[in-house]
Scaffold this motif. Structure first.
Motif, PDB file in Angstrom:
ATOM      1  N   UNK A  34       0.934  -1.358   0.333  1.00  0.00           N
ATOM      2  CA  UNK A  34      -0.120   0.427   0.103  1.00  0.00           C
ATOM      3  C   UNK A  34       0.529   0.746  -0.409  1.00  0.00           C
ATOM      4  N   UNK A  35       0.906   2.334  -0.685  1.00  0.00           N
ATOM      5  CA  UNK A  35       1.342   3.864  -0.838  1.00  0.00           C
ATOM      6  C   UNK A  35       0.747   4.493  -0.607  1.00  0.00           C
ATOM      7  N   UNK A  36       0.960   5.355  -0.152  1.00  0.00           N
ATOM      8  CA  UNK A  36       0.745   6.821   0.710  1.00  0.00           C
ATOM      9  C   UNK A  36       1.961   7.699  -0.516  1.00  0.00           C
ATOM     10  N   UNK A  40      -2.375  10.981   0.432  1.00  0.00           N
ATOM     11  CA  UNK A  40      -3.662  10.207  -0.006  1.00  0.00           C
ATOM     12  C   UNK A  40      -2.747   8.982  -1.177  1.00  0.00           C
ATOM     13  N   UNK A  41      -3.764   7.808  -0.950  1.00  0.00           N
ATOM     14  CA  UNK A  41      -3.699   7.031  -1.235  1.00  0.00           C
ATOM     15  C   UNK A  41      -3.171   7.001  -2.545  1.00  0.00           C
ATOM     16  N   UNK A  42      -1.992   5.657  -2.754  1.00  0.00           N
ATOM     17  CA  UNK A  42      -1.988   5.566  -4.858  1.00  0.00           C
ATOM     18  C   UNK A  42      -1.766   4.421  -4.930  1.00  0.00           C
ATOM     19  N   UNK A  43      -3.385   4.416  -6.301  1.00  0.00           N
ATOM     20  CA  UNK A  43      -4.145   2.961  -6.933  1.00  0.00           C
ATOM     21  C   UNK A  43      -2.723   2.766  -7.615  1.00  0.00           C
ATOM     22  N   UNK A  44      -2.725   1.594  -7.134  1.00  0.00           N
ATOM     23  CA  UNK A  44      -1.562   0.474  -7.530  1.00  0.00           C
ATOM     24  C   UNK A  44      -1.566   0.589  -9.238  1.00  0.00           C
ATOM     25  N   UNK A  45      -2.723   1.020  -9.808  1.00  0.00           N
ATOM     26  CA  UNK A  45      -2.854   1.020 -11.701  1.00  0.00           C
ATOM     27  C   UNK A  45      -2.295   2.260 -12.500  1.00  0.00           C
ATOM     28  N   UNK A  46      -2.020   3.728 -11.195  1.00  0.00           N
ATOM     29  CA  UNK A  46      -2.022   4.648 -11.554  1.00  0.00           C
ATOM     30  C   UNK A  46      -0.189   4.555 -11.480  1.00  0.00           C
ATOM     31  N   UNK A  59       4.293   7.287   2.256  1.00  0.00           N
ATOM     32  CA  UNK A  59       4.904   5.570   3.165  1.00  0.00           C
ATOM     33  C   UNK A  59       4.147   4.374   2.244  1.00  0.00           C
ATOM     34  N   UNK A  60       4.982   3.956   2.830  1.00  0.00           N
ATOM     35  CA  UNK A  60       4.920   2.321   1.824  1.00  0.00           C
ATOM     36  C   UNK A  60       4.842   1.076   3.094  1.00  0.00           C
ATOM     37  N   UNK A  61       3.862   0.239   2.691  1.00  0.00           N
ATOM     38  CA  UNK A  61       3.724  -0.627   3.869  1.00  0.00           C
ATOM     39  C   UNK A  61       3.387  -1.857   3.160  1.00  0.00           C
TER      40      UNK A  61
END
Length: 67
Positions: A34-36, A40-46, A59-61
């Motif tokens: 998951x990347x913020x 804001x959350x960044x969708x994987x598709x973008x 922030x990367x989890x």
């Protein structure tokens, strides 16, 4: 070069680095993450379309499975 913060640590990257390139360089390609970005959350598709800029805060989890 741009300077951004990843999980609280400063990091320098070349200009025009995408989120996808960063994820690959960090060895996280193919993992469940998951990347913020700047709150804001960044969708994987973008990931391939999002170019990082100076001052970004990420922030990367990484999801860890278990049982």
């Amino acid at each position: 070069m741009i300077t951004l913060t990843i999980n609280g640590a400063p990091r320098q990257l070349p200009v025009n680095t995408t989120v996808a390139t960063l994820i690959e360089e960090m060895g996280l390609a193919g993992k469940r993450i998951a990347l913020e970005r700047n709150g804001d959350i960044v969708p994987r598709s973008t990931f391939t379309m999002q170019t990082l800029v100076d001052g970004d805060k990420l922030e990367i989890v990484v999801a860890v499975g278990g049982g």
